[in-house]
Design a protein around this motif. Structure first.
Motif, PDB file in Angstrom:
ATOM      1  N   ASP A   1       0.824  -1.211   0.000  1.00  7.44           N
ATOM      2  CA  ASP A   1       0.000   0.000   0.000  1.00  7.44           C
ATOM      3  C   ASP A   1       0.856   1.257   0.000  1.00  7.44           C
ATOM      4  O   ASP A   1       0.555   2.238  -0.684  1.00  7.44           O
ATOM      5  CB  ASP A   1      -0.983   0.002   1.176  1.00  7.44           C
ATOM      6  CG  ASP A   1      -0.312  -0.158   2.528  1.00  7.44           C
ATOM      7  OD1 ASP A   1       0.877  -0.548   2.572  1.00  7.44           O
ATOM      8  OD2 ASP A   1      -0.971   0.111   3.542  1.00  7.44           O
ATOM      9  N   LYS A   2       1.973   1.234   0.736  1.00 11.75           N
ATOM     10  CA  LYS A   2       2.877   2.381   0.783  1.00 11.75           C
ATOM     11  C   LYS A   2       3.614   2.542  -0.541  1.00 11.75           C
ATOM     12  O   LYS A   2       3.757   3.658  -1.061  1.00 11.75           O
ATOM     13  CB  LYS A   2       3.881   2.226   1.921  1.00 11.75           C
ATOM     14  CG  LYS A   2       4.840   3.407   2.057  1.00 11.75           C
ATOM     15  CD  LYS A   2       5.785   3.222   3.220  1.00 11.75           C
ATOM     16  CE  LYS A   2       6.676   4.446   3.398  1.00 11.75           C
ATOM     17  NZ  LYS A   2       7.492   4.736   2.206  1.00 11.75           N
TER      18      LYS A   2
ATOM     19  N   SER B   1       1.332   4.005  -3.241  1.00 11.81           N
ATOM     20  CA  SER B   1       1.044   5.424  -3.028  1.00 11.81           C
ATOM     21  C   SER B   1       2.273   6.278  -3.327  1.00 11.81           C
ATOM     22  O   SER B   1       2.144   7.457  -3.663  1.00 11.81           O
ATOM     23  CB  SER B   1       0.546   5.678  -1.600  1.00 11.81           C
ATOM     24  OG  SER B   1       1.543   5.378  -0.652  1.00 11.81           O
TER      25      SER B   1
ATOM     26  N   THR C   1      -3.964   7.853  -2.262  1.00 11.25           N
ATOM     27  CA  THR C   1      -3.585   7.772  -0.858  1.00 11.25           C
ATOM     28  C   THR C   1      -3.462   6.304  -0.452  1.00 11.25           C
ATOM     29  O   THR C   1      -3.973   5.406  -1.132  1.00 11.25           O
ATOM     30  CB  THR C   1      -4.630   8.458   0.031  1.00 11.25           C
ATOM     31  OG1 THR C   1      -5.880   7.757  -0.118  1.00 11.25           O
ATOM     32  CG2 THR C   1      -4.819   9.913  -0.372  1.00 11.25           C
ATOM     33  N   ARG C   2      -2.804   6.075   0.675  1.00 11.96           N
ATOM     34  CA  ARG C   2      -2.693   4.696   1.156  1.00 11.96           C
ATOM     35  C   ARG C   2      -4.064   4.129   1.502  1.00 11.96           C
ATOM     36  O   ARG C   2      -4.319   2.938   1.277  1.00 11.96           O
ATOM     37  CB  ARG C   2      -1.763   4.628   2.376  1.00 11.96           C
ATOM     38  CG  ARG C   2      -0.300   4.824   2.021  1.00 11.96           C
ATOM     39  CD  ARG C   2       0.606   4.746   3.229  1.00 11.96           C
ATOM     40  NE  ARG C   2       0.663   3.404   3.792  1.00 11.96           N
ATOM     41  CZ  ARG C   2       1.463   3.067   4.797  1.00 11.96           C
ATOM     42  NH1 ARG C   2       2.241   3.988   5.357  1.00 11.96           N
ATOM     43  NH2 ARG C   2       1.468   1.833   5.256  1.00 11.96           N
TER      44      ARG C   2
ATOM     45  N   GLN D   1      -5.636   0.716   0.124  1.00  8.36           N
ATOM     46  CA  GLN D   1      -6.154  -0.295   1.044  1.00  8.36           C
ATOM     47  C   GLN D   1      -7.599  -0.660   0.729  1.00  8.36           C
ATOM     48  O   GLN D   1      -8.000  -1.827   0.835  1.00  8.36           O
ATOM     49  CB  GLN D   1      -6.026   0.212   2.479  1.00  8.36           C
ATOM     50  CG  GLN D   1      -4.593   0.295   2.958  1.00  8.36           C
ATOM     51  CD  GLN D   1      -4.426   1.128   4.212  1.00  8.36           C
ATOM     52  OE1 GLN D   1      -5.405   1.616   4.780  1.00  8.36           O
ATOM     53  NE2 GLN D   1      -3.179   1.316   4.665  1.00  8.36           N
TER      54      GLN D   1
END
Length: 304
Positions: A18-19, A22, A29-30, A34
């Motif tokens: 997720d990071k 992004s 955005t994370r 997600q």
């Protein structure tokens, strides 16, 4: 229509998926990533994975971006300074004190509310109902040029230019202290502060950030500077200039407790914006006038 993105992980990226995504796509955005994982819209090497999955070199990531839902944010007839507009983009000159998009405590009266009215809802939808069209942001109390996308293809194109550092962004600011060097470069990593999530700070564990400063004029106790962004971290200019002992005059977060002239808003203006147009591929260049509030502060600094 939904959009499918295919990404091959290079050795530049590591950590949670997720990071990483992004970071690759700053427009996401994370929490958005997600949500796509929860909805089974993301796969790594053909398999669904959790948000904590750590990417590996040469992983093949497939991310299906769902078709945007109908924008529900209120369109409001608010006067805004449109510098340029065509079927793909809008360049707007944001006044100091105006919030870019709705958020907690700012349900309406934002630039997005005004753009929805002006553009009759024709803005890119990949950022959802809250941030339609917004490719990059500037702080509420920062004035100046803002780039907006009117369709998803333009949004992706411009976001990739940002990611690859291929957009010219120059700001003007007034900082405390007299800077001796005519110009210099600040390279210090930035991350969100653990103690205060509203603030950013210098940290070796942060993301790479690079700012160039150039002295335009020196006063008795302050300096008028031009700042060029090589990266676009949150509060980058404010944090970087504070880190070298020259916080922005009026900055209520990173500056002094008591400011010259009783100011409580940073003197920062996004003056120059340059990029390649998403459709014509022509080189676009925009420059805005220094606003009255900024000129007044310069005049006061000269009289000290």
């Amino acid at each position: 229509m939904s959009r499918l993105l295919n990404i091959k992980i290079s050795d530049e990226y590591s950590g949670r998926i997720d990071k990483v995504l992004s970071d690759i796509y700053p427009e996401f955005t994370r929490s958005f990533i997600q949500k796509q994982i929860e909805d089974n819209n993301l796969k790594a090497n053909g398999k669904t994975v959790p948000a904590k999955y750590k990417v590996k070199l040469n992983d093949i990531i497939e991310l299906s971006i769902p078709a945007p839902r109908q924008i529900e944010t209120l369109a409001q007839d608010i006067d805004i300074d449109i510098v340029y507009e065509d079927s793909d983009i809008v360049i707007v000159n944001k006044p100091q004190g105006m919030v870019v998009h709705p958020s907690a405590g700012h349900d309406d009266g934002t630039m997005v509310n005004a753009l929805l009215y002006h553009c009759k809802g024709n803005l890119s939808g990949i950022n959802g109902e809250i941030r339609p069209g917004i490719v990059h942001r500037i702080d509420k109390d920062t004035s100046g040029l803002l780039m907006v996308a009117k369709n998803d293809s333009s949004h992706f194109y411009l976001s990739n230019l940002l990611k690859d550092h291929n957009i010219t962004r120059k700001y003007h600011a007034i900082v405390y202290g007299v800077i001796k060097e005519d110009e210099g470069i600040i390279e210090k990593p930035i991350q969100r502060c653990q103690q205060d999530r509203k603030k950013m700070g210098i940290s070796q564990n942060g993301k790479f950030a690079k700012t160039k400063y150039k002295v335009l004029e020196r006063f008795k106790d302050t300096t008028y500077v031009e700042l060029s962004l090589f990266t676009g971290r949150t509060h980058q200019i404010r944090v970087h200039m504070t880190s070298i002992g020259h916080p922005l005059v009026g900055d209520p977060v990173y500056g002094r407790k008591k400011h010259l002239f009783g100011l409580n808003k940073q003197t920062l203006h996004a003056k120059i914006l340059g990029f390649t147009h998403p459709s014509s591929l022509n080189e676009m260049y925009f420059e805005s006038e220094i606003p009255i509030y900024f000129k007044d502060i310069i005049d006061k600094c000269k009289k000290i």
